[in-house]
Design a protein around this motif. Structure first.
Motif, PDB file in Angstrom:
ATOM      1  N   PHE A  19       0.833  -1.202   0.000  1.00 24.51           N
ATOM      2  CA  PHE A  19       0.000   0.000   0.000  1.00 24.51           C
ATOM      3  C   PHE A  19       0.873   1.260   0.000  1.00 24.51           C
ATOM      4  O   PHE A  19       0.628   2.203  -0.753  1.00 24.51           O
ATOM      5  CB  PHE A  19      -0.935  -0.015   1.214  1.00 24.51           C
ATOM      6  CG  PHE A  19      -1.795   1.211   1.334  1.00 24.51           C
ATOM      7  CD1 PHE A  19      -2.872   1.402   0.482  1.00 24.51           C
ATOM      8  CD2 PHE A  19      -1.535   2.169   2.301  1.00 24.51           C
ATOM      9  CE1 PHE A  19      -3.670   2.521   0.589  1.00 24.51           C
ATOM     10  CE2 PHE A  19      -2.318   3.294   2.415  1.00 24.51           C
ATOM     11  CZ  PHE A  19      -3.394   3.475   1.561  1.00 24.51           C
ATOM     12  N   GLY A  20       1.911   1.265   0.843  1.00 24.31           N
ATOM     13  CA  GLY A  20       2.812   2.425   0.911  1.00 24.31           C
ATOM     14  C   GLY A  20       3.542   2.664  -0.401  1.00 24.31           C
ATOM     15  O   GLY A  20       3.650   3.799  -0.876  1.00 24.31           O
ATOM     16  N   PHE A  21       4.050   1.583  -1.017  1.00 25.52           N
ATOM     17  CA  PHE A  21       4.723   1.733  -2.304  1.00 25.52           C
ATOM     18  C   PHE A  21       3.739   2.210  -3.378  1.00 25.52           C
ATOM     19  O   PHE A  21       4.101   2.983  -4.265  1.00 25.52           O
ATOM     20  CB  PHE A  21       5.401   0.435  -2.724  1.00 25.52           C
ATOM     21  CG  PHE A  21       6.596   0.093  -1.882  1.00 25.52           C
ATOM     22  CD1 PHE A  21       7.568   1.034  -1.601  1.00 25.52           C
ATOM     23  CD2 PHE A  21       6.747  -1.181  -1.371  1.00 25.52           C
ATOM     24  CE1 PHE A  21       8.662   0.721  -0.821  1.00 25.52           C
ATOM     25  CE2 PHE A  21       7.841  -1.508  -0.590  1.00 25.52           C
ATOM     26  CZ  PHE A  21       8.793  -0.547  -0.309  1.00 25.52           C
ATOM     27  N   GLY A  22       2.493   1.725  -3.289  1.00 32.86           N
ATOM     28  CA  GLY A  22       1.473   2.188  -4.235  1.00 32.86           C
ATOM     29  C   GLY A  22       1.210   3.680  -4.089  1.00 32.86           C
ATOM     30  O   GLY A  22       1.060   4.400  -5.079  1.00 32.86           O
ATOM     31  N   LEU A  23       1.136   4.155  -2.849  1.00 35.54           N
ATOM     32  CA  LEU A  23       0.938   5.594  -2.626  1.00 35.54           C
ATOM     33  C   LEU A  23       2.114   6.402  -3.166  1.00 35.54           C
ATOM     34  O   LEU A  23       1.929   7.453  -3.787  1.00 35.54           O
ATOM     35  CB  LEU A  23       0.756   5.879  -1.137  1.00 35.54           C
ATOM     36  CG  LEU A  23      -0.613   5.579  -0.554  1.00 35.54           C
ATOM     37  CD1 LEU A  23      -0.604   5.802   0.947  1.00 35.54           C
ATOM     38  CD2 LEU A  23      -1.672   6.445  -1.196  1.00 35.54           C
ATOM     39  N   ILE A  24       3.302   5.914  -2.933  1.00 33.07           N
ATOM     40  CA  ILE A  24       4.486   6.619  -3.445  1.00 33.07           C
ATOM     41  C   ILE A  24       4.466   6.637  -4.972  1.00 33.07           C
ATOM     42  O   ILE A  24       4.711   7.671  -5.599  1.00 33.07           O
ATOM     43  CB  ILE A  24       5.778   5.958  -2.918  1.00 33.07           C
ATOM     44  CG1 ILE A  24       5.908   6.188  -1.423  1.00 33.07           C
ATOM     45  CG2 ILE A  24       7.005   6.496  -3.652  1.00 33.07           C
ATOM     46  CD1 ILE A  24       7.021   5.407  -0.762  1.00 33.07           C
TER      47      ILE A  24
END
Length: 184
Positions: free
Chosen positions: A162-167
């Motif tokens: 999820f964090g990598f997707g947001l980035i």
């Protein structure tokens, strides 16, 4: 706004990478022999127990392992099959060794048998043979750190993805905003 999203994503990624699965240590003890028990010429011929602890057994005080917390336990003597009682793990025993007090009960005898291991055996993963009394009271302790080389929990993977997707989303939006099309 974009900088706030990137900062937020970085904090989430660091937090999820530093979280660990529930760490545990597996202790497996196997006995091969014992001195003659008090009554009737009875001796252990084999026995074992295993349990998990949330961390390595402390080098400060005794750890009593109630029979209800054991994953497995069995006792066989030259005369009969016995039952398990509470066991005690005593790090840094007065003889400079880590000691297991193996609790047992048979129709003829009840009590504990002492098995000594190298000092620090309870705190380090490995396989340890008992170091006192030779073949007269022999046992083996296997200590396994279940957290070593572990795989993150599914929730941790989800948070990282999820964090990598947001980035990635923030970077993509930033790229689109900087694209200029000129027709000549």
């Amino acid at each position: 706004m974009k900088q706030k999203i990137a900062t937020f994503c970085s904090v989430i990624a660091v937090a999820t990478m530093s979280s660990q699965a529930n760490a545990a240590v597996l202790y497996e003890f196997e006995l091969f022999s014992s001195f003659e028990l008090t009554n009737g010429g009875e001796e252990f011929t084999s026995g074992e127990f295993s349990f998990t602890a949330p961390t390595f057994v402390s080098s400060v005080s005794q750890t009593i392992v109630p029979v209800g917390d054991l994953l497995s336990c069995s006792i066989i003597t030259n005369l009969e099959t016995g039952t398990c009682r509470d066991h005690t793990m005593d790090p840094e025993f007065e003889l400079g060794t880590d000691m297991i007090r193996f609790g047992f009960e048979t129709s003829l005898n009840a009590g504990t048998r002492f098995y000594h291991f190298a000092d620090g055996a309870f705190n380090t993963a490995g396989i340890y043979d008992s170091i006192r009394f030779g073949d007269s009271q022999a046992g083996r302790l296997t200590v396994t750190d279940l957290a070593a080389g572990g795989v993150p929990e599914p929730a941790t993977w989800g948070m990282m993805i999820f964090g990598f997707g947001l980035i990635g989303g923030a970077m993509r939006r930033q790229r689109k905003a900087n694209v200029k099309v000129n027709f000549i």
